[in-house]
Design a protein around this motif. Structure first.
Motif, PDB file in Angstrom:
ATOM      1  N   LEU A 106       0.015 -13.698 -29.960  1.00 49.08           N
ATOM      2  CA  LEU A 106      -0.007 -14.869 -31.052  1.00 49.08           C
ATOM      3  C   LEU A 106      -1.069 -14.539 -32.038  1.00 49.08           C
ATOM      4  O   LEU A 106      -0.667 -14.661 -33.257  1.00 49.08           O
ATOM      5  CB  LEU A 106      -0.452 -16.210 -30.575  1.00 49.08           C
ATOM      6  CG  LEU A 106      -0.094 -17.607 -31.329  1.00 49.08           C
ATOM      7  CD1 LEU A 106       1.599 -17.395 -31.616  1.00 49.08           C
ATOM      8  CD2 LEU A 106      -0.419 -18.822 -30.593  1.00 49.08           C
ATOM      9  N   ALA A 107      -2.288 -14.191 -31.950  1.00 47.54           N
ATOM     10  CA  ALA A 107      -3.157 -13.848 -32.901  1.00 47.54           C
ATOM     11  C   ALA A 107      -2.633 -12.555 -33.835  1.00 47.54           C
ATOM     12  O   ALA A 107      -2.751 -12.806 -34.865  1.00 47.54           O
ATOM     13  CB  ALA A 107      -4.406 -13.438 -31.714  1.00 47.54           C
ATOM     14  N   THR A 108      -2.163 -11.594 -33.088  1.00 51.77           N
ATOM     15  CA  THR A 108      -1.507 -10.632 -34.008  1.00 51.77           C
ATOM     16  C   THR A 108      -0.414 -10.862 -34.682  1.00 51.77           C
ATOM     17  O   THR A 108      -0.323 -10.337 -35.708  1.00 51.77           O
ATOM     18  CB  THR A 108      -1.337  -9.385 -33.072  1.00 51.77           C
ATOM     19  OG1 THR A 108      -2.300  -9.103 -31.981  1.00 51.77           O
ATOM     20  CG2 THR A 108      -1.109  -7.940 -33.722  1.00 51.77           C
ATOM     21  N   MET A 109       0.463 -11.606 -34.103  1.00 49.62           N
ATOM     22  CA  MET A 109       1.477 -12.193 -34.594  1.00 49.62           C
ATOM     23  C   MET A 109       1.130 -12.899 -36.093  1.00 49.62           C
ATOM     24  O   MET A 109       1.555 -12.649 -37.101  1.00 49.62           O
ATOM     25  CB  MET A 109       2.289 -13.193 -33.814  1.00 49.62           C
ATOM     26  CG  MET A 109       3.504 -13.689 -34.843  1.00 49.62           C
ATOM     27  SD  MET A 109       4.465 -14.742 -33.600  1.00 49.62           S
ATOM     28  CE  MET A 109       5.874 -15.252 -34.738  1.00 49.62           C
ATOM     29  N   ILE A 110       0.012 -13.759 -35.897  1.00 47.37           N
ATOM     30  CA  ILE A 110      -0.343 -14.698 -37.132  1.00 47.37           C
ATOM     31  C   ILE A 110      -1.012 -14.084 -38.151  1.00 47.37           C
ATOM     32  O   ILE A 110      -0.784 -14.155 -39.417  1.00 47.37           O
ATOM     33  CB  ILE A 110      -0.978 -15.778 -36.412  1.00 47.37           C
ATOM     34  CG1 ILE A 110      -0.270 -16.921 -35.756  1.00 47.37           C
ATOM     35  CG2 ILE A 110      -1.921 -16.568 -37.708  1.00 47.37           C
ATOM     36  CD1 ILE A 110      -1.151 -17.936 -35.136  1.00 47.37           C
ATOM     37  N   GLY A 115       0.036 -11.588 -44.085  1.00 49.90           N
ATOM     38  CA  GLY A 115      -0.067 -10.686 -45.119  1.00 49.90           C
ATOM     39  C   GLY A 115      -0.769  -9.356 -44.727  1.00 49.90           C
ATOM     40  O   GLY A 115      -1.002  -8.449 -45.567  1.00 49.90           O
ATOM     41  N   VAL A 116      -1.618  -9.235 -43.380  1.00 47.67           N
ATOM     42  CA  VAL A 116      -2.170  -7.852 -43.159  1.00 47.67           C
ATOM     43  C   VAL A 116      -1.308  -7.033 -42.468  1.00 47.67           C
ATOM     44  O   VAL A 116      -0.176  -7.671 -41.711  1.00 47.67           O
ATOM     45  CB  VAL A 116      -3.258  -8.536 -41.955  1.00 47.67           C
ATOM     46  CG1 VAL A 116      -3.989  -7.239 -41.593  1.00 47.67           C
ATOM     47  CG2 VAL A 116      -4.113  -9.573 -42.554  1.00 47.67           C
ATOM     48  N   PHE A 117      -1.441  -5.764 -42.836  1.00 45.94           N
ATOM     49  CA  PHE A 117      -0.512  -4.632 -42.510  1.00 45.94           C
ATOM     50  C   PHE A 117      -0.596  -4.739 -40.718  1.00 45.94           C
ATOM     51  O   PHE A 117      -1.571  -4.965 -40.302  1.00 45.94           O
ATOM     52  CB  PHE A 117      -1.112  -3.296 -42.601  1.00 45.94           C
ATOM     53  CG  PHE A 117      -0.542  -2.951 -44.301  1.00 45.94           C
ATOM     54  CD1 PHE A 117      -0.131  -4.015 -44.915  1.00 45.94           C
ATOM     55  CD2 PHE A 117      -1.086  -2.022 -44.764  1.00 45.94           C
ATOM     56  CE1 PHE A 117       0.369  -3.678 -46.432  1.00 45.94           C
ATOM     57  CE2 PHE A 117      -0.658  -1.576 -45.954  1.00 45.94           C
ATOM     58  CZ  PHE A 117      -0.155  -2.601 -46.953  1.00 45.94           C
ATOM     59  N   ILE A 118       0.747  -4.364 -40.166  1.00 38.11           N
ATOM     60  CA  ILE A 118       0.415  -4.413 -38.665  1.00 38.11           C
ATOM     61  C   ILE A 118      -0.432  -3.586 -38.024  1.00 38.11           C
ATOM     62  O   ILE A 118      -1.244  -3.855 -37.066  1.00 38.11           O
ATOM     63  CB  ILE A 118       1.864  -4.245 -38.024  1.00 38.11           C
ATOM     64  CG1 ILE A 118       2.097  -4.142 -36.569  1.00 38.11           C
ATOM     65  CG2 ILE A 118       2.718  -3.086 -38.514  1.00 38.11           C
ATOM     66  CD1 ILE A 118       3.360  -4.427 -35.967  1.00 38.11           C
ATOM     67  N   PRO A 119      -0.468  -2.331 -38.615  1.00 37.75           N
ATOM     68  CA  PRO A 119      -1.720  -1.423 -37.818  1.00 37.75           C
ATOM     69  C   PRO A 119      -3.069  -2.003 -37.925  1.00 37.75           C
ATOM     70  O   PRO A 119      -3.867  -1.817 -37.231  1.00 37.75           O
ATOM     71  CB  PRO A 119      -1.490   0.126 -38.799  1.00 37.75           C
ATOM     72  CG  PRO A 119      -0.204  -0.173 -39.501  1.00 37.75           C
ATOM     73  CD  PRO A 119       0.134  -1.551 -39.803  1.00 37.75           C
ATOM     74  N   VAL A 120      -3.355  -2.529 -39.046  1.00 37.87           N
ATOM     75  CA  VAL A 120      -4.650  -3.000 -39.388  1.00 37.87           C
ATOM     76  C   VAL A 120      -4.863  -4.351 -38.411  1.00 37.87           C
ATOM     77  O   VAL A 120      -5.979  -4.505 -38.001  1.00 37.87           O
ATOM     78  CB  VAL A 120      -4.875  -3.712 -41.013  1.00 37.87           C
ATOM     79  CG1 VAL A 120      -6.067  -4.180 -40.975  1.00 37.87           C
ATOM     80  CG2 VAL A 120      -4.693  -2.397 -41.771  1.00 37.87           C
ATOM     81  N   ALA A 121      -3.796  -5.243 -38.386  1.00 33.16           N
ATOM     82  CA  ALA A 121      -3.807  -6.510 -37.491  1.00 33.16           C
ATOM     83  C   ALA A 121      -4.192  -5.877 -35.914  1.00 33.16           C
ATOM     84  O   ALA A 121      -4.794  -6.573 -35.163  1.00 33.16           O
ATOM     85  CB  ALA A 121      -2.559  -7.132 -37.296  1.00 33.16           C
ATOM     86  N   VAL A 122      -3.499  -4.868 -35.529  1.00 32.35           N
ATOM     87  CA  VAL A 122      -3.903  -4.457 -34.184  1.00 32.35           C
ATOM     88  C   VAL A 122      -5.221  -3.806 -34.112  1.00 32.35           C
ATOM     89  O   VAL A 122      -6.090  -4.183 -33.208  1.00 32.35           O
ATOM     90  CB  VAL A 122      -2.737  -3.414 -33.998  1.00 32.35           C
ATOM     91  CG1 VAL A 122      -3.344  -2.364 -32.554  1.00 32.35           C
ATOM     92  CG2 VAL A 122      -1.226  -3.765 -33.636  1.00 32.35           C
ATOM     93  N   GLY A 149       3.797  -5.969 -29.733  1.00 34.20           N
ATOM     94  CA  GLY A 149       5.024  -6.904 -30.015  1.00 34.20           C
ATOM     95  C   GLY A 149       4.811  -8.379 -30.685  1.00 34.20           C
ATOM     96  O   GLY A 149       5.658  -8.751 -31.494  1.00 34.20           O
ATOM     97  N   GLY A 150       3.480  -8.782 -30.466  1.00 29.75           N
ATOM     98  CA  GLY A 150       3.103 -10.011 -31.469  1.00 29.75           C
ATOM     99  C   GLY A 150       3.069  -9.487 -33.099  1.00 29.75           C
ATOM    100  O   GLY A 150       3.461 -10.223 -33.932  1.00 29.75           O
ATOM    101  N   GLY A 151       2.554  -8.285 -33.167  1.00 26.67           N
ATOM    102  CA  GLY A 151       2.877  -7.636 -34.370  1.00 26.67           C
ATOM    103  C   GLY A 151       4.004  -7.659 -35.245  1.00 26.67           C
ATOM    104  O   GLY A 151       4.459  -7.862 -36.201  1.00 26.67           O
ATOM    105  N   LYS A 152       4.965  -7.152 -34.628  1.00 27.64           N
ATOM    106  CA  LYS A 152       6.372  -6.731 -34.775  1.00 27.64           C
ATOM    107  C   LYS A 152       6.935  -8.293 -35.155  1.00 27.64           C
ATOM    108  O   LYS A 152       7.784  -8.312 -36.069  1.00 27.64           O
ATOM    109  CB  LYS A 152       7.115  -6.231 -33.792  1.00 27.64           C
ATOM    110  CG  LYS A 152       6.957  -4.787 -33.489  1.00 27.64           C
ATOM    111  CD  LYS A 152       7.833  -4.106 -32.373  1.00 27.64           C
ATOM    112  CE  LYS A 152       7.460  -2.496 -32.197  1.00 27.64           C
ATOM    113  NZ  LYS A 152       8.417  -1.886 -33.191  1.00 27.64           N
ATOM    114  N   ALA A 153       6.624  -9.250 -34.330  1.00 26.17           N
ATOM    115  CA  ALA A 153       7.067 -10.467 -34.489  1.00 26.17           C
ATOM    116  C   ALA A 153       6.637 -11.061 -35.962  1.00 26.17           C
ATOM    117  O   ALA A 153       7.402 -11.794 -36.752  1.00 26.17           O
ATOM    118  CB  ALA A 153       7.009 -11.476 -33.390  1.00 26.17           C
ATOM    119  N   GLY A 154       5.384 -10.892 -36.190  1.00 28.79           N
ATOM    120  CA  GLY A 154       4.696 -11.279 -37.385  1.00 28.79           C
ATOM    121  C   GLY A 154       5.314 -10.800 -38.610  1.00 28.79           C
ATOM    122  O   GLY A 154       5.274 -11.374 -39.605  1.00 28.79           O
TER     123      GLY A 154
END
Length: 431
Positions: A106-110, A115-122, A149-154
């Motif tokens: 959920l944290a990575t998804m949100i 607006g944060v890039f998925i690699p940066v979010a991870v 997976g959370g990042g992909k959803a977000g």
């Protein structure tokens, strides 16, 4: 270039060459340009016409490029101010250790959704994941699946380059594409949590030396109330028009403010709310720098999209689909899956799919919004292959070997596939 039709075999040859060059580690921008040039020449264009094909293709992505650069302001503010880290820590602490996988996903998804890039979010959530995983005995495979997976959803409900590309590819408002991706995103989150929970004991565990037990100094980060101002303002402004359309309130539905304005304004308002207005130059410069690589790849993708658009490849594909008796609806997700797999990138995959097959998808009778969502979710299925940077960034973030990281790809495909299936069922057949 008027009247020029490049042979479909040239388009295929050019695309194949670009993919081979990317896999051979040539810079993706040059790979895409060289593929476009070679494909145009093979397909029957002369040197002058080839230049026209490239120019036309790159011009077609300028609208997307402008909006991606504008999104850099919001991304820069969220990343550099510590607002994203504040949100991640708050979510994980709120759920506690017993729901660690849900909290991490959920944290990575949100964070990705705001607006944060998925690699940066991870990268942001990874240190927390390693610490939690070490304490709870959760395997790295399960931890990274939760983050990815959370990042992909977000990512499919975010104002990120991939969503902007999906919206512009079918001439839609960004907010409508973000909103339409919500149900598929929730499906992706649910599958992520279920599968990651089943993998808790599969694979290597986090070693004590890899876990970050030292508390991160959060004194320099803004409090949660101020950290959420920028994304909250962006979401509210982006959703005014869709909410007006859904509720039938004309006053709201007539308000059409482009993301080109909304995203920078939201970033600046958030910056002021955090009391960091004096850092506007540093944060916006950082955001711009982070967008530069994406913008260059989008321009390269525009070149090869111009090649395919100038060819009769889409006509041939439509004829094949009709001859096979397959529903034309499937062209949208399949094009997203194949282009993202070829380039190892969601955003590049989306822009190639929309630029190359967009008109063919619409000609099959698919509505623009449905097409955008299906292409977009399709691009999340197998976009984390080794030829892209996401694969390597995420492996490093969780201290995994290439072999360990490769083992995660089928599970990521399951998450992306779930979202693509959900989008295809909802928008391709039910609506």
């Amino acid at each position: 270039m008027e009247g020029l039709t490049i042979g479909w075999y040239g388009a295929l040859a050019g695309l194949a060459l670009a993919i081979i060059l990317i896999l051979r580690k040539l810079n993706p921008v040059y790979s895409l340009f060289l593929g476009a040039i070679a494909g145009a020449l093979i397909g029957g264009a002369n040197l002058e016409q080839t230049v026209s094909v490239l120019v036309s293709g790159t011009q077609s992505v300028m609208g997307t490029v402008l909006r991606v650069l504008a999104a850099g302001v919001l991304a820069g503010v969220m990343m550099e101010s510590g607002a994203a880290e504040t949100m991640a820590q708050a979510i994980v602490k709120k759920f506690g250790g017993s729901k660690a996988i849900l909290a991490l996903a959920l944290a990575t998804m949100i964070i990705t959704a705001v607006g944060v890039f998925i690699p940066v979010a991870v990268l942001i959530v990874a240190p927390i994941a390693l610490s939690v995983g070490n304490k709870m005995g959760i395997s790295k495979t399960a931890l990274l699946l939760a983050l990815s997976g959370g990042g992909k959803a977000g990512n499919i409900i975010s104002p990120n380059p991939n969503t902007i590309a999906a919206a512009r590819g079918f001439d839609l408002d960004l907010s409508h594409v973000m909103l339409a991706g919500f149900i598929p995103a929730v499906c992706g989150l649910i599958v992520t949590v279920i599968v990651a929970s089943l993998l808790k004991n599969k694979g290597v565990k986090v070693l004590d030396a890899e876990a970050v037990y030292n508390e991160i100094d959060t004194s320099k980060y803004p409090p949660l109330g101020k950290a959420i101002v920028a994304p909250l303002v962006a979401v509210i402004l982006l959703m005014i028009n869709p909410i007006g359309s859904i509720t039938g309130i004309d006053a709201l539905s007539r308000i059409k403010v482009d993301a080109l304005y909304i995203l920078p304004v939201a970033g600046i308002i958030g910056l002021l709310a955090m009391g960091q207005g004096n850092k506007i130059l540093a944060y916006t410069s950082s955001g711009l720098n982070k967008m530069t690589a994406t913008v260059l790849i989008l321009i390269g993708a525009g070149g090869i999209a111009g090649l395919i658009a100038a060819s009769d490849l889409s006509v041939q594909i439509v004829s094949l689909i009709q001859a096979a008796g397959i529903s034309g609806t499937f062209l949208a997700p399949i094009s997203g899956i194949l282009m993202a797999a070829a380039t190892g990138s969601t955003s590049t995959g989306v822009i190639l799919a929309t630029g190359s097959f967009g008109q063919a998808i619409l000609n099959m009778g698919t509505a623009p919004l449905a097409a955008a969502v299906m292409v977009h979710t399709g691009a999340t299925v197998i976009d984390s292959l080794p030829q892209g940077n996401y694969f390597h960034v995420t492996a490093d973030s969780m201290k995994m070997s290439i072999k360990q990281r490769m083992g995660l790809i089928p599970y990521e495909a399951l998450v992306g596939g779930t979202m693509a299936v959900a989008a295809t069922v909802i928008y391709g057949f039910l609506l």
